[in-house]
Scaffold this motif. Structure first.
Motif, PDB file in Angstrom:
ATOM      1  N   GLU A 176      61.426 -59.582  -8.886  1.00 50.99           N
ATOM      2  CA  GLU A 176      60.807 -60.183 -10.287  1.00 50.99           C
ATOM      3  C   GLU A 176      61.688 -59.453 -10.861  1.00 50.99           C
ATOM      4  O   GLU A 176      61.868 -59.992 -12.309  1.00 50.99           O
ATOM      5  N   LYS A 213      58.024 -68.500  -7.208  1.00 49.31           N
ATOM      6  CA  LYS A 213      57.712 -69.303  -7.888  1.00 49.31           C
ATOM      7  C   LYS A 213      58.592 -68.859  -8.744  1.00 49.31           C
ATOM      8  O   LYS A 213      59.327 -69.129  -9.622  1.00 49.31           O
ATOM      9  N   PRO A 214      57.586 -68.138  -9.498  1.00 49.11           N
ATOM     10  CA  PRO A 214      58.167 -68.143 -11.096  1.00 49.11           C
ATOM     11  C   PRO A 214      59.502 -66.698 -11.686  1.00 49.11           C
ATOM     12  O   PRO A 214      59.840 -66.826 -12.612  1.00 49.11           O
ATOM     13  N   SER A 215      59.868 -66.441 -10.118  1.00 46.51           N
ATOM     14  CA  SER A 215      61.266 -65.022 -10.992  1.00 46.51           C
ATOM     15  C   SER A 215      61.442 -65.644 -10.188  1.00 46.51           C
ATOM     16  O   SER A 215      63.166 -64.823 -10.176  1.00 46.51           O
ATOM     17  N   GLN A 216      61.718 -67.476  -9.328  1.00 47.41           N
ATOM     18  CA  GLN A 216      63.090 -67.675  -8.953  1.00 47.41           C
ATOM     19  C   GLN A 216      64.584 -68.005  -9.276  1.00 47.41           C
ATOM     20  O   GLN A 216      65.445 -67.780  -9.068  1.00 47.41           O
ATOM     21  N   HIS A 217      63.903 -68.273 -10.827  1.00 47.63           N
ATOM     22  CA  HIS A 217      65.423 -68.518 -11.408  1.00 47.63           C
ATOM     23  C   HIS A 217      65.838 -68.043 -12.380  1.00 47.63           C
ATOM     24  O   HIS A 217      65.110 -67.688 -13.533  1.00 47.63           O
ATOM     25  N   ASN A 255      64.012 -60.159 -13.865  1.00 48.79           N
ATOM     26  CA  ASN A 255      64.544 -61.201 -14.292  1.00 48.79           C
ATOM     27  C   ASN A 255      66.543 -61.414 -14.537  1.00 48.79           C
ATOM     28  O   ASN A 255      66.974 -60.047 -14.333  1.00 48.79           O
TER      29      ASN A 255
END
Ligand SMILES: *[C@@H]1O[C@H](CO)[C@@H](O)[C@H](O)[C@H]1NC(C)=O
Ligand SMILES: *[C@@H]1O[C@H](CO)[C@@H](O)[C@H](O)[C@H]1NC(C)=O
Ligand SMILES: *[C@@H]1O[C@H](CO)[C@@H](O)[C@H](O)[C@H]1NC(C)=O
Ligand SMILES: *[C@@H]1O[C@H](CO)[C@@H](O)[C@H](O)[C@H]1NC(C)=O
Length: 285
Positions: free
Chosen positions: A125, A219-223, A127
C-alpha cells in the motif's frame, strides 16, 4: 424568593464551570488515525485536541503481540514514524495509540482512552513517488528511456535500498507517450528500467511520462505518481517537416506578399510623380 433565584443561578453557573473544567482536563482520544506512506517511509498520523497529555504508540504485525515503538513513547506530537519497525514490509500491521497522563494527573490507567489504527501493509500500500527519467533519441524512430528508481529510507547491511531492491520483479514501469500535436496516447508496460521504444515517426517530437506500476498489488495502489513529461526535440528543420498542403499555403502567402509589394510601389511612384509635377507647376518661375 429573590435570594432563591440567585442561589439557583449561582448553582447553574458553578456546575457549568465544573463541566467545562472537566472537559478541559479529560484525556484526549486520538482521532482520525491514518497511515501516510511514500516509497516505504511510513508514518502514523492522528488528530487530538491540544492538552498536557501525551501519546504512546504500539504496533503489531499479523495480530501478534503489541510492541511499544521506542521513538514514540510519551510524545506530544500527533505523528509517529514507524518506517524502521514495519519490517518485514509484507505484513498486515496495526497500531494502537494510547493516551498518557501528565505526571500531575493521578488517573486510573484503565480510564485512559486509546485508538486502533486501520490495518496497513507497507509492501502493498505504500505510494510510489514520481520517477526521474531521461529520453534519448537513438536513431530514426527509436528512443531509449532510462528510468532511475527512487531510493527509500530503509537500509540493509549498510546499503540504502531503492524501490527496486524492495519490490524486485513485482516492479514494472508504465510509459505513456504521444506525438507532439496529436491527442492519441499510447501506454506500454516494461519490466526493466531501460526501455527501447521503436516505430515512432522519424523527425517528429514525442512526449513521454513514466510511472511505477505494480500489477501484483490491489487496484488502488498499483500506480505510482506520474512523472512530469519529457519531450524529444524534432530532429529536422521546420521546412522539411511541412506537408504538401503547407507548401501550397506558403506559396500563396509569398505570392500575395509579392502582389502587395508591387501594387504599393506602383501606387507610391504614381503619387510621387504627381506631387513632383504639381510642385513644378506651382513653383514660381
Ligand atoms: C497514497 O496517495 C493517495 C493519493 O494522494 C492518498 O489518498 C493515500 O492516502 C496515500 N496512501 C498512503 C498510504 O499514503
Ligand atoms: C541511466 O541513468 C542513470 C542515472 O542517471 C545513469 O547512471 C546510467 O548510466 C544511465 N544509463 C544509460 C545506459 O545511459
Ligand atoms: C535497447 O537497445 C540497445 C541498442 O540500441 C541495446 O543495447 C539494449 O540491450 C536494448 N535494451 C532493451 C531493454 O531491449
Ligand atoms: C539528427 O539525426 C542525425 C542522425 O539521425 C544526427 O546525426 C544529427 O546529429 C541529428 N541532429 C540533431 C539536431 O539532433
Amino acid at each position: 424568593m429573590a435570594s432563591l433565584k440567585t442561589l439557583l443561578y449561582l448553582g447553574i453557573c458553578l456546575s457549568a464551570r465544573r463541566m467545562t473544567n472537566a472537559d478541559e482536563n479529560s484525556a484526549p482520544k486520538a482521532d482520525k488515525v491514518r497511515w501516510v506512506s511514500v516509497d516505504f517511509t511510513t508514518s502514523l498520523i492522528w488528530n487530538a485536541k491540544p492538552s498536557d497529555y501525551t501519546f504512546t504508540v504500539l504496533y503489531s504485525a499479523d495480530n501478534s503481540d503489541w510492541t511499544e515503538s521506542p521513538d514514540c513513547i510519551d510524545i506530544s506530537e500527533t505523528e509517529c514514524d514507524l518506517t524502521n519497525h514495519l519490517i518485514p514490509l509484507d505484513r498486515m500491521y496495526s497500531a494502537d495509540i494510547k493516551t498518557e497522563p501528565p505526571s500531575t494527573v493521578d488517573i486510573d490507567p484503565d480510564e485512559l482512552p486509546h485508538t486502533y489504527s486501520p490495518l496497513f501493509n507497507p509492501y502493498r500500500e505504500s505510494n510510489i513517488s514520481a520517477l526521474k527519467f531521461t529520453v534519448e533519441s537513438v536513431r530514426d524512430g527509436r528512443v531509449t528511456v532510462n528510468i532511475t528508481d527512487p531510493v527509500t529510507s530503509i537500509h540493509k547491511h549498510g546499503k540504502q535500498l531503492s524501490i527496486r531492491d524492495i519490490l524486485k520483479n513485482d516492479l514494472k514501469y508504465k510509459i505513456s507517450y504521444y506525438k507532439s500535436g496529436s491527442t492519441g496516447k499510447r501506454d506500454i508496460i516494461f519490466a526493466s528500467s531501460m526501455a527501447n521504444i521503436s516505430g515512432l515517426d522519424a523527425g517528429h517530437s514525442y512526449c513521454f511520462m513514466v510511472a511505477a506500476f505494480i500489477p501484483s498489488r490491489p487496484k488502488p495502489s498499483q500506480h505510482g505518481v506520474w512523472s512530469t513529461q519529457v519531450c524529444t526535440s524534432s530532429n529536422e528543420t521546420v521546412l522539411k517537416d511541412l506537408s504538401f498542403e503547407a507548401w501550397i499555403g506558403v506559396a500563396f502567402i509569398l505570392l500575395a506578399a509579392l502582389i502587395i509589394i508591387i501594387t504599393v510601389s506602383v501606387l507610391c511612384c504614381r503619387q510621387r510623380n504627381k506631387m513632383l509635377r504639381t510642385s513644378q507647376t506651382s513653383a514660381p518661375i
